[in-house]
Design an enzyme around this catalytic site. Sequence first.
Site, PDB file in Angstrom:
ATOM      1  N   TYR A 110      -3.583 -43.373   9.724  1.00 44.00           N
ATOM      2  CA  TYR A 110      -3.369 -43.976   8.406  1.00 44.00           C
ATOM      3  C   TYR A 110      -3.930 -45.392   8.471  1.00 44.00           C
ATOM      4  CZ  TYR A 110      -0.606 -44.381   4.064  1.00 44.00           C
ATOM      5  OH  TYR A 110      -0.208 -44.537   2.773  1.00 44.00           O
ATOM      6  N   ARG A 163     -12.346 -45.855  -4.922  1.00 44.39           N
ATOM      7  CA  ARG A 163     -11.655 -47.078  -4.483  1.00 44.39           C
ATOM      8  C   ARG A 163     -10.820 -46.741  -3.263  1.00 44.39           C
ATOM      9  NH1 ARG A 163      -6.136 -48.173  -4.920  1.00 44.39           N
ATOM     10  NH2 ARG A 163      -6.566 -47.798  -2.765  1.00 44.39           N
ATOM     11  N   LYS A 181      -3.225 -38.675   4.098  1.00 36.79           N
ATOM     12  CA  LYS A 181      -2.006 -38.547   3.272  1.00 36.79           C
ATOM     13  C   LYS A 181      -1.340 -37.189   3.524  1.00 36.79           C
ATOM     14  CE  LYS A 181      -2.309 -42.446   0.765  1.00 36.79           C
ATOM     15  NZ  LYS A 181      -1.295 -43.452   0.475  1.00 36.79           N
ATOM     16  N   GLU A 252      -5.261 -39.962  -5.807  1.00 37.08           N
ATOM     17  CA  GLU A 252      -5.282 -40.994  -4.763  1.00 37.08           C
ATOM     18  C   GLU A 252      -6.620 -41.735  -4.746  1.00 37.08           C
ATOM     19  OE1 GLU A 252      -2.476 -41.323  -2.510  1.00 37.08           O
ATOM     20  OE2 GLU A 252      -3.494 -43.237  -2.186  1.00 37.08           O
ATOM     21  N   ASP A 253      -6.530 -43.039  -4.739  1.00 39.11           N
ATOM     22  CA  ASP A 253      -7.698 -43.906  -4.524  1.00 39.11           C
ATOM     23  C   ASP A 253      -8.857 -43.650  -5.484  1.00 39.11           C
ATOM     24  OD1 ASP A 253      -6.060 -45.003  -2.647  1.00 39.11           O
ATOM     25  OD2 ASP A 253      -7.468 -44.872  -0.981  1.00 39.11           O
ATOM     26  N   ASP A 275      -0.478 -42.018  -6.833  1.00 44.71           N
ATOM     27  CA  ASP A 275       0.196 -42.656  -5.705  1.00 44.71           C
ATOM     28  C   ASP A 275       0.006 -44.172  -5.725  1.00 44.71           C
ATOM     29  OD1 ASP A 275       1.534 -42.693  -3.232  1.00 44.71           O
ATOM     30  OD2 ASP A 275      -0.372 -42.751  -2.167  1.00 44.71           O
ATOM     31  N   ASP A 276      -1.188 -44.625  -6.089  1.00 45.25           N
ATOM     32  CA  ASP A 276      -1.478 -46.065  -6.039  1.00 45.25           C
ATOM     33  C   ASP A 276      -0.739 -46.823  -7.137  1.00 45.25           C
ATOM     34  OD1 ASP A 276      -3.502 -45.969  -3.871  1.00 45.25           O
ATOM     35  OD2 ASP A 276      -4.408 -44.584  -5.293  1.00 45.25           O
ATOM     36  N   ASN A 425      -4.610 -53.250   1.592  1.00 45.63           N
ATOM     37  CA  ASN A 425      -5.013 -52.513   2.800  1.00 45.63           C
ATOM     38  C   ASN A 425      -6.532 -52.450   2.883  1.00 45.63           C
ATOM     39  OD1 ASN A 425      -2.320 -51.765   3.467  1.00 45.63           O
ATOM     40  ND2 ASN A 425      -2.392 -50.228   1.874  1.00 45.63           N
TER      41      ASN A 425
HETATM   42  N1  LIG Z   1       0.683 -51.115   0.175  1.00 43.21           N
HETATM   43  C1  LIG Z   1       0.434 -50.050  -0.558  1.00 43.21           C
HETATM   44  O1  LIG Z   1       1.185 -49.079  -0.553  1.00 43.21           O
HETATM   45  C2  LIG Z   1      -0.770 -50.026  -1.430  1.00 43.21           C
HETATM   46  C3  LIG Z   1      -1.736 -50.979  -1.323  1.00 43.21           C
HETATM   47  N2  LIG Z   1      -2.821 -50.924  -2.144  1.00 43.21           N
HETATM   48  C4  LIG Z   1      -3.856 -51.910  -1.898  1.00 43.21           C
HETATM   49  O2  LIG Z   1      -3.903 -52.840  -2.944  1.00 43.21           O
HETATM   50  C5  LIG Z   1      -5.232 -53.253  -3.159  1.00 43.21           C
HETATM   51  C6  LIG Z   1      -5.566 -53.061  -4.633  1.00 43.21           C
HETATM   52  O3  LIG Z   1      -5.448 -51.701  -4.953  1.00 43.21           O
HETATM   53  P1  LIG Z   1      -5.422 -51.239  -6.488  1.00 43.21           P
HETATM   54  O4  LIG Z   1      -4.433 -51.980  -7.262  1.00 43.21           O
HETATM   55  O5  LIG Z   1      -5.320 -49.785  -6.464  1.00 43.21           O
HETATM   56  O6  LIG Z   1      -6.880 -51.670  -6.931  1.00 43.21           O
HETATM   57  P2  LIG Z   1      -7.379 -51.984  -8.399  1.00 43.21           P
HETATM   58  O7  LIG Z   1      -8.837 -52.082  -8.310  1.00 43.21           O
HETATM   59  O8  LIG Z   1      -6.773 -51.028  -9.343  1.00 43.21           O
HETATM   60  O9  LIG Z   1      -6.733 -53.422  -8.691  1.00 43.21           O
HETATM   61  C7  LIG Z   1      -7.074 -54.601  -8.002  1.00 43.21           C
HETATM   62  C8  LIG Z   1      -7.042 -55.728  -9.021  1.00 43.21           C
HETATM   63  O10 LIG Z   1      -7.176 -56.956  -8.341  1.00 43.21           O
HETATM   64  C9  LIG Z   1      -7.967 -57.803  -9.165  1.00 43.21           C
HETATM   65  N3  LIG Z   1      -8.501 -58.888  -8.364  1.00 43.21           N
HETATM   66  C10 LIG Z   1      -9.541 -58.879  -7.499  1.00 43.21           C
HETATM   67  N4  LIG Z   1      -9.729 -60.104  -6.981  1.00 43.21           N
HETATM   68  C11 LIG Z   1      -8.786 -60.916  -7.521  1.00 43.21           C
HETATM   69  C12 LIG Z   1      -8.467 -62.275  -7.381  1.00 43.21           C
HETATM   70  N5  LIG Z   1      -9.158 -63.070  -6.570  1.00 43.21           N
HETATM   71  N6  LIG Z   1      -7.431 -62.758  -8.098  1.00 43.21           N
HETATM   72  C13 LIG Z   1      -6.721 -61.972  -8.929  1.00 43.21           C
HETATM   73  N7  LIG Z   1      -6.990 -60.669  -9.094  1.00 43.21           N
HETATM   74  C14 LIG Z   1      -8.005 -60.132  -8.406  1.00 43.21           C
HETATM   75  C15 LIG Z   1      -9.015 -56.847  -9.740  1.00 43.21           C
HETATM   76  O11 LIG Z   1      -9.641 -57.366 -10.885  1.00 43.21           O
HETATM   77  C16 LIG Z   1      -8.175 -55.628 -10.036  1.00 43.21           C
HETATM   78  O12 LIG Z   1      -7.653 -55.628 -11.353  1.00 43.21           O
HETATM   79  C17 LIG Z   1      -6.085 -52.438  -2.206  1.00 43.21           C
HETATM   80  O13 LIG Z   1      -6.353 -53.189  -1.060  1.00 43.21           O
HETATM   81  C18 LIG Z   1      -5.218 -51.280  -1.835  1.00 43.21           C
HETATM   82  O14 LIG Z   1      -5.479 -50.797  -0.544  1.00 43.21           O
HETATM   83  C19 LIG Z   1      -2.966 -50.000  -3.128  1.00 43.21           C
HETATM   84  C20 LIG Z   1      -2.038 -49.007  -3.256  1.00 43.21           C
HETATM   85  C21 LIG Z   1      -0.912 -48.909  -2.357  1.00 43.21           C
HETATM   86  C1  LIG Z   2      -1.676 -47.169   0.715  1.00 40.48           C
HETATM   87  C2  LIG Z   2      -2.605 -46.792  -0.312  1.00 40.48           C
HETATM   88  O1  LIG Z   2      -2.414 -45.795  -0.981  1.00 40.48           O
HETATM   89  C3  LIG Z   2      -3.772 -47.612  -0.566  1.00 40.48           C
HETATM   90  O2  LIG Z   2      -3.925 -48.667   0.045  1.00 40.48           O
HETATM   91  O3  LIG Z   2      -4.578 -47.197  -1.400  1.00 40.48           O
HETATM   92 MG   LIG Z   3      -4.106 -45.204  -2.063  1.00 38.75          MG
END
Ligand SMILES: NC(=O)C1=CN([C@@H]2O[C@H](COP(=O)(O)OP(=O)(O)OC[C@H]3O[C@@H](n4cnc5c(N)ncnc54)[C@H](O)[C@@H]3O)[C@@H](O)[C@H]2O)C=CC1
Ligand SMILES: CC(=O)C(=O)O
Ligand SMILES: [Mg+2]
Length: 573
Positions: A110, A163, A181, A252-253, A275-276, A425
């Site tokens: 993971y 993504r 996953k 997912e993603d 999931d996200d 991540n």
């Molecule tokens: N810990 C967890 O369980 C999860 C973590 N993530 C992580 O979160 C991150 C984002 O994922 P998503 O939300 O799905 O992506 P997304 O693309 O849907 O959203 C990211 C947002 O951040 C904004 N952004 C980019 N640079 C920025 C900045 N400097 N200042 C403010 N906003 C900014 C973008 O415009 C976008 O709206 C990824 O790294 C992903 O791996 C996502 C899902 C689960």
């Molecule tokens: C953990 C997860 O789903 C992500 O980073 O997209």
């Molecule tokens: Mg994900």
Amino acid sequence: MKTFSFKVDPLTGEQYYEVYLRGQQLLTDPLLNKGSHFSIEERASLGLTGLLPHGVSSLEEEAARSLESYRRKPDDLERYLFLLGLLNRNETLFYKLLTENLIEMLPIVYTPTVGQACLLLSRIMRRARGVYIHPDNIAAIDTIFANVPLPEVQLIVVTDGERILGLGDLGADGMGIPVGKVSLYVAAGGLHPACCLPVCLDVGTNNDRLLADPLYLGFRRRRLEGEDYDRFVERFVLGVKRNFPNALIQWEDFAKHKAFRLLERYRERIPSFNDDIQGTGATALAALLTASRIKQKPLAAERVVIVGFGQAGVGTAKAIATYLQSQGLPPEEARKVVWPVDVQGLLCQDDPSLEPWQRPFARKREEIAGWKLKDPQKITLEDVVVNVKPTILVGVTAQPGLFSTKLLQQVAKEEARPVILALSNPTSKSECTPEDALAATGGRALVATGSPFPPVSLEDRTVETSQCNNLYVFPGVGLGTLVAKAPKITDEMFLAASEALSAMVSAEEQERGLLLPPLTSVRQVAREVAVAVAKKARDQGLGRLLADEEIEEVVSQAQWEPRFVPYRPGRPS
Ligand SMILES: NC(=O)C1=CN([C@@H]2O[C@H](COP(=O)(O)OP(=O)(O)OC[C@H]3O[C@@H](n4cnc5c(N)ncnc54)[C@H](O)[C@@H]3O)[C@@H](O)[C@H]2O)C=CC1
Ligand SMILES: CC(=O)C(=O)O
Ligand SMILES: [Mg+2]
């Protein structure tokens, strides 16, 4: 293409598989292969005589042998390849090894190593898993699903690779994520490996590096978009409904524009969730509920700045608002606890570039009338922190280092116990490290991160950091929904998941710095989450009408343990 059936001997009650493969074919089928565990009788009846060395090993002995080989690997990518090889060779053994060494192996199968593997997947993949659907074969969707060598698919994790974690568009190489996953659905959720299917909707990629790479294995075109894309996904979903009528779909993603649209389009039509958006929201809420207990301060009294208002950011905001409404706050008041920030800065209602999913949380211009701003056209994250004085800061931007020491110090100036969730991540994309957050706040921060980080030694104590990752929620939500036979998954079911998850963190664990239960208990977590989700489904009139004890019983029964059952030769009917 059925390769076996689950059976129970009517006389003895013994569970066994009726197996339709023989000889070498059986040894190369990862779901059925037992390696050196095949008994002398099985070797004789299943055409294996002479194909295996003399010794018959127990599963424990096989696991010990594999662990030795695993530990000889020189780096994480090699460890990933070893584990994936084992998964492709002997699934039961893979899950035995993974469940018994979860803390050691989770960062490999993971985040973060799975991200490293996806960046290289076309170059390192040795054997494909799951199914790849692309514009050239979508017309044969029923044939694709008929080719799946599983007796009954109940759970599908699907990506289009646009993504992948915070790594961007990786096209078909994003398949590493659904595979990872699914391995958690089995290892944590306890779903049987024979009912889980990873799927890649390979609609092309806009990643020029991949398009130019002669070794790239995906559909070498730019991405399908617009109506063509929607038609493609619709054909996939209809194919699922025809071929696997009981299956749940986990999106997912996907890139955010598609993720929000697909979630809304399908959430009432088929048991499905994103999931996200939803899994992450529910996990972050659970961490915040624990923080609220530690701080002895209700969440309604906090000021939450969420930076990165895409899928994970909006999901977290919605989870918070759903919880606060369940506590009696009117919807508008519940949303006001959140201050949303994206690339343009604070999101305000008069911003014409707002996305529909951002709009409900955007702030009124009057609310910032008295703020001191360098540039009133762009209200930066620093402006928001100075003026809002957040008590909770959530980062989901995939922008490493965005939470600078200065920013964290500013937060800590106004709040005794700031909560810092740096959820991006893989590790390389985290907005800050736990060490940064603790150093900048004089050790006062309550921290959680999306990827794993080692404990931090302070002068007087060692602080552990919870991995606030949707892995705490999706296996239980999937299991609970399937057990309940619920036709859809509601926001209230996710809220029940958050509450059950947070309730599992003991006072002693909170003392150690944890906002979520330790990872060693992910299996119990999935169980508790599944029970809570199934009960909520029932209370909402969805799915089976079972008593509480019956739900607990069916969830326990549904959790598969990695072990071999006896095989008997048979012929498919
Ligand atoms: N810990 C967890 O369980 C999860 C973590 N993530 C992580 O979160 C991150 C984002 O994922 P998503 O939300 O799905 O992506 P997304 O693309 O849907 O959203 C990211 C947002 O951040 C904004 N952004 C980019 N640079 C920025 C900045 N400097 N200042 C403010 N906003 C900014 C973008 O415009 C976008 O709206 C990824 O790294 C992903 O791996 C996502 C899902 C689960
Ligand atoms: C953990 C997860 O789903 C992500 O980073 O997209
Ligand atoms: Mg994900």
